[in-house]
Design an enzyme around this catalytic site. Structure first.
Site, PDB file in Angstrom:
ATOM      1  N   LYS A 193       0.820  -1.216   0.000  1.00 43.44           N
ATOM      2  CA  LYS A 193       0.000   0.000   0.000  1.00 43.44           C
ATOM      3  C   LYS A 193       0.852   1.263   0.000  1.00 43.44           C
ATOM      4  O   LYS A 193       0.557   2.222  -0.710  1.00 43.44           O
ATOM      5  CB  LYS A 193      -0.958  -0.028   1.189  1.00 43.44           C
ATOM      6  CG  LYS A 193      -2.037  -1.103   1.052  1.00 43.44           C
ATOM      7  CD  LYS A 193      -2.963  -1.140   2.256  1.00 43.44           C
ATOM      8  CE  LYS A 193      -4.030  -2.227   2.089  1.00 43.44           C
ATOM      9  NZ  LYS A 193      -4.920  -2.319   3.277  1.00 43.44           N
ATOM     10  N   THR A 220      10.238   0.200   9.206  1.00 42.38           N
ATOM     11  CA  THR A 220      10.747   0.329  10.565  1.00 42.38           C
ATOM     12  C   THR A 220      11.313  -1.007  11.042  1.00 42.38           C
ATOM     13  O   THR A 220      11.281  -2.000  10.335  1.00 42.38           O
ATOM     14  CB  THR A 220       9.636   0.810  11.514  1.00 42.38           C
ATOM     15  OG1 THR A 220       8.507  -0.081  11.412  1.00 42.38           O
ATOM     16  CG2 THR A 220       9.184   2.213  11.156  1.00 42.38           C
ATOM     17  N   PRO A 256      10.699   6.837  10.719  1.00 42.27           N
ATOM     18  CA  PRO A 256       9.560   6.067  11.207  1.00 42.27           C
ATOM     19  C   PRO A 256       8.228   6.608  10.701  1.00 42.27           C
ATOM     20  O   PRO A 256       7.228   5.896  10.702  1.00 42.27           O
ATOM     21  CB  PRO A 256       9.676   6.187  12.724  1.00 42.27           C
ATOM     22  CG  PRO A 256      10.455   7.433  12.953  1.00 42.27           C
ATOM     23  CD  PRO A 256      11.403   7.536  11.801  1.00 42.27           C
ATOM     24  N   HIS A 302      -2.780   1.586  14.766  1.00 43.04           N
ATOM     25  CA  HIS A 302      -2.523   1.306  13.360  1.00 43.04           C
ATOM     26  C   HIS A 302      -3.472   0.225  12.840  1.00 43.04           C
ATOM     27  O   HIS A 302      -4.137  -0.463  13.615  1.00 43.04           O
ATOM     28  CB  HIS A 302      -1.074   0.851  13.147  1.00 43.04           C
ATOM     29  CG  HIS A 302      -0.085   1.971  13.179  1.00 43.04           C
ATOM     30  ND1 HIS A 302       0.375   2.531  14.360  1.00 43.04           N
ATOM     31  CD2 HIS A 302       0.539   2.648  12.179  1.00 43.04           C
ATOM     32  CE1 HIS A 302       1.236   3.493  14.085  1.00 43.04           C
ATOM     33  NE2 HIS A 302       1.352   3.586  12.767  1.00 43.04           N
ATOM     34  N   LYS A 335      -0.244  -4.277  10.323  1.00 43.91           N
ATOM     35  CA  LYS A 335       1.095  -3.795  10.688  1.00 43.91           C
ATOM     36  C   LYS A 335       1.818  -4.872  11.483  1.00 43.91           C
ATOM     37  O   LYS A 335       1.269  -5.421  12.440  1.00 43.91           O
ATOM     38  CB  LYS A 335       1.003  -2.499  11.495  1.00 43.91           C
ATOM     39  CG  LYS A 335       2.359  -1.896  11.836  1.00 43.91           C
ATOM     40  CD  LYS A 335       2.204  -0.503  12.435  1.00 43.91           C
ATOM     41  CE  LYS A 335       3.549   0.082  12.844  1.00 43.91           C
ATOM     42  NZ  LYS A 335       4.475   0.226  11.707  1.00 43.91           N
TER      43      LYS A 335
END
Length: 255
Positions: free
Chosen positions: A13, A91, A116, A145, A149
């Protein structure tokens, strides 16, 4: 001549958002795409590669990386070794890995960025939090989030905590004899403060930094509702790193 760009992780994405941004900017030229899982050989005339080694020798200036923590370090090292300036939004780097990459960038005289968060509002939130912590040392961080993730807490939350810890003494928060009836209920521990991670469908990237003091509280919050919010920072980073001779950690160093 435009800045020549490679995008690693272009099928994700963030990679798709970066692809759109790069192809819409007349100052940038997309010359390569990397994704290990795609069968595509080219996209709109741009060659697609499945392994980073296939990109060796390609004429490019900047390597944009939105991959996974598992491969980001190797990708960034490869980019520097090939003479590409890395702009990395993945990250999960350890302090030792960051130091190694910074040292390599100095040896190669290449600019670069590992960030980040590329949303300008999130960068400002981190700076505001560091200012507030001088006066409100009792603080907790909540980051929220999307449920896909992979890492927790987020890199933004960790960076925020690092900035806060630089301006306040380490301190124990909460009751000295507090007990968790469920392990982890108080969140992750970082230099006396707590970080809480929320993962839910429908979210993109959000963070609250909550300060408490006698008789008052202060809450700082940033929300990214769409991944387009990160692209202003990515665009800025691409155009800045080619002017630099050292990799830095955090978009604030380029502002």
């Amino acid at each position: 001549m435009g800045i020549k760009i490679i995008i690693a992780g272009f099928k994700g994405k963030m990679g798709q958002a970066a692809y759109k941004m790069v192809t819409e900017d007349p100052e940038l030229e997309l010359v390569g795409l990397l994704d290990p899982f795609t069968d595509e050989k080219e996209v709109a005339g741009v060659p697609v590669f499945n392994a980073k080694e296939e990109l060796a020798g390609l004429e490019a200036h900047v390597w944009v990386d939105f991959t996974t923590p598992k491969v980001a370090y190797d990708n960034t090292r490869f980019a520097l070794e090939q003479g590409f300036c890395p702009v990395v939004g993945t990250t999960g780097f350890t302090p030792e890995q960051l130091e190694e990459l910074i040292t390599l960038s100095r040896e190669k005289q290449l600019g670069g960025l590992i960030a980040p968060n590329f949303a300008l509002g999130a960068v400002l939130l981190m700076q505001f939090a560091a200012q507030a912590a001088k006066y409100f040392p009792n603080v907790e961080i909540i980051e929220l989030h999307h449920d896909q993730k992979k890492d927790a807490p987020s890199g933004t939350a960790i960076k925020t905590a690092e900035l806060i810890s630089q301006v306040r003494p380490s301190k124990q928060q909460g009751a000295a004899d507090e007990e968790e009836s469920i392990a982890g209920a108080r969140g992750a521990y970082f230099d006396g403060m707590r970080i809480h991670s929320v993962r839910l469908p429908g979210l993109v990237a959000h963070q609250e930094v909550i300060f408490g003091s006698q008789g008052e509280g202060l809450t700082l919050r940033h929300d990214s509702y769409d991944r387009a919010s990160f692209m202003t920072g990515v665009n800025l980073a691409i155009k800045e790193v080619v002017k630099r001779s050292e990799l830095v950690y955090g978009l604030e160093h380029l502002l």
